[in-house]
Design a protein around this motif. Sequence first.
Motif, short mmCIF file in Angstrom:
data_model
loop_
_atom_site.label_atom_id
_atom_site.label_comp_id
_atom_site.label_asym_id
_atom_site.label_seq_id
_atom_site.Cartn_x
_atom_site.Cartn_y
_atom_site.Cartn_z
N LYS A 180 0.82 -1.21 0.00
CA LYS A 180 0.00 0.00 0.00
C LYS A 180 0.85 1.26 0.00
CE LYS A 180 -4.19 -1.95 2.03
NZ LYS A 180 -4.90 -1.88 0.76
N ILE A 181 2.04 1.18 0.59
CA ILE A 181 2.91 2.36 0.60
C ILE A 181 3.26 2.79 -0.82
CG2 ILE A 181 5.00 0.95 0.83
CD1 ILE A 181 4.36 4.50 2.25
N LEU A 182 3.40 1.81 -1.73
CA LEU A 182 3.66 2.16 -3.13
C LEU A 182 2.47 2.89 -3.73
CD1 LEU A 182 5.49 -0.93 -4.69
CD2 LEU A 182 6.39 1.38 -4.35
N GLY A 183 1.27 2.45 -3.38
CA GLY A 183 0.08 3.14 -3.86
C GLY A 183 0.06 4.58 -3.40
N ILE A 184 0.40 4.80 -2.13
CA ILE A 184 0.42 6.17 -1.59
C ILE A 184 1.46 7.03 -2.31
CG2 ILE A 184 0.92 7.55 0.47
CD1 ILE A 184 -0.21 5.19 2.11
N LEU A 185 2.65 6.45 -2.52
CA LEU A 185 3.72 7.19 -3.20
C LEU A 185 3.33 7.54 -4.63
CD1 LEU A 185 6.88 5.26 -1.95
CD2 LEU A 185 6.13 7.55 -1.26
N LEU A 186 2.66 6.61 -5.32
CA LEU A 186 2.22 6.87 -6.69
C LEU A 186 1.13 7.95 -6.73
CD1 LEU A 186 2.16 3.22 -8.06
CD2 LEU A 186 3.58 5.09 -8.95
N ILE A 187 0.20 7.89 -5.79
CA ILE A 187 -0.84 8.93 -5.74
C ILE A 187 -0.22 10.30 -5.51
CG2 ILE A 187 -2.81 9.79 -4.42
CD1 ILE A 187 -3.60 6.85 -3.94
N LEU A 188 0.72 10.37 -4.57
CA LEU A 188 1.40 11.64 -4.30
C LEU A 188 2.15 12.12 -5.54
CD1 LEU A 188 2.81 11.05 -0.70
CD2 LEU A 188 0.97 12.61 -1.37
N ALA A 189 2.81 11.20 -6.25
CA ALA A 189 3.54 11.58 -7.46
C ALA A 189 2.59 12.11 -8.52
CB ALA A 189 4.32 10.38 -7.99
N GLY A 190 1.47 11.41 -8.72
CA GLY A 190 0.51 11.86 -9.72
C GLY A 190 -0.05 13.23 -9.40
N LEU A 208 5.74 25.81 -9.55
CA LEU A 208 5.77 25.05 -8.30
C LEU A 208 6.47 23.71 -8.55
CD1 LEU A 208 2.10 25.66 -7.07
CD2 LEU A 208 4.17 26.77 -6.23
N PRO A 209 7.69 23.54 -8.05
CA PRO A 209 8.43 22.29 -8.30
C PRO A 209 8.03 21.17 -7.34
CG PRO A 209 9.78 23.78 -7.03
CD PRO A 209 8.48 24.51 -7.28
N VAL A 210 6.72 20.93 -7.19
CA VAL A 210 6.25 19.93 -6.24
C VAL A 210 6.73 18.54 -6.63
CG1 VAL A 210 4.21 18.91 -5.15
CG2 VAL A 210 4.23 21.35 -5.72
N SER A 211 6.71 18.24 -7.93
CA SER A 211 7.09 16.90 -8.38
C SER A 211 8.58 16.61 -8.14
CB SER A 211 6.76 16.71 -9.87
OG SER A 211 7.45 17.65 -10.67
N THR A 212 9.37 17.65 -7.95
CA THR A 212 10.78 17.45 -7.62
C THR A 212 10.93 16.68 -6.31
OG1 THR A 212 11.39 19.51 -8.74
CG2 THR A 212 12.99 18.60 -7.20
N TYR A 213 9.98 16.89 -5.40
CA TYR A 213 10.04 16.26 -4.09
C TYR A 213 9.14 15.04 -3.96
CZ TYR A 213 12.06 20.84 -3.18
OH TYR A 213 12.84 21.97 -3.25
N PHE A 214 8.02 15.03 -4.72
CA PHE A 214 7.05 13.95 -4.55
C PHE A 214 6.85 13.10 -5.81
CE2 PHE A 214 5.81 17.24 -1.51
CZ PHE A 214 5.75 16.50 -0.33
N GLY A 215 7.66 13.37 -6.84
CA GLY A 215 7.44 12.68 -8.11
C GLY A 215 8.25 11.42 -8.31
N TRP A 216 8.73 10.82 -7.23
CA TRP A 216 9.60 9.65 -7.34
C TRP A 216 8.85 8.33 -7.27
CZ3 TRP A 216 14.54 10.70 -8.60
CH2 TRP A 216 14.99 12.00 -8.37
N GLY A 217 7.53 8.40 -7.16
CA GLY A 217 6.75 7.17 -6.99
C GLY A 217 6.92 6.16 -8.11
N GLU A 218 6.94 6.63 -9.36
CA GLU A 218 7.05 5.70 -10.47
C GLU A 218 8.41 5.02 -10.50
OE1 GLU A 218 5.79 5.56 -15.16
OE2 GLU A 218 7.19 7.13 -14.54
N LEU A 219 9.47 5.76 -10.15
CA LEU A 219 10.81 5.19 -10.12
C LEU A 219 10.90 4.08 -9.07
CD1 LEU A 219 13.68 5.43 -11.33
CD2 LEU A 219 14.22 6.98 -9.44
N ILE A 220 10.34 4.34 -7.89
CA ILE A 220 10.33 3.31 -6.83
C ILE A 220 9.49 2.11 -7.27
CG2 ILE A 220 9.65 2.85 -4.44
CD1 ILE A 220 10.17 5.86 -3.91
#
Length: 238
Positions: A180-190, A208-220
Amino acid sequence: MKPFDNTFDNEPVALRRAALIAGWGLFFMTLFALYAIYFIFQTLILPEEIEMTIENIRANELQFRIGIGCYLVVIVLDVLVAWALYVFLKPINRDISLLAAWFRLVYSGIYAVALTHYFNVLQLLDSTDYIPLLEMDGVKAKTMLSLQAFNDTWAIGFVFFGLHIAFLGYLAFKSAYVPKILGILLILAGLSYLIDYFARFLFPENPLPVSTYFGWGELIFMFWLLFKGSKIVHYETT
């Protein structure tokens, strides 16, 4: 624990295969994209130096074309990944998985349209060899407009990409075989992509460079697909 049945054509095998295809597709896509962005286009294209940018591209046309080729490979891999992720997540919700795949395909189509602007740059610079009356100032302006048009068109695509990632996150969160943590990270990235690129159009002077900090979900998620998703055997029912 409940083993998979054969509802989806030997489901464990199909899911493991889809996970590997998606994981390796994302991996090679990342390599080609990073090479094109950081080793080609960022060295040739200088937004504040129009004349230097034109000189760089004309002197390194083959390198510029290789960068375009890398982006074309990324687009092809994007389509492959969209299909593989659909297969991997359709046991959770077939309709939402299909919707997520379509969002990625739309993104890929917009990406391809954006890439035509780089071809326009090559045509513009080649035209100066046989149209001597064409004013150089006009060529410079059209060249930089085409380079900017690539960025703007691609930015539109990232809105659809953000929706794709967010829906992937929802499916992963609802899944019994993805953490589920992956789901949360992906939602945050999206959501971070959506915030970034809507802000780009609404407030171009204050990105706003928000994805710079929260856009790593797909990589993980990519690493999880390669090392864990490819070994799925069973899942827990709730």
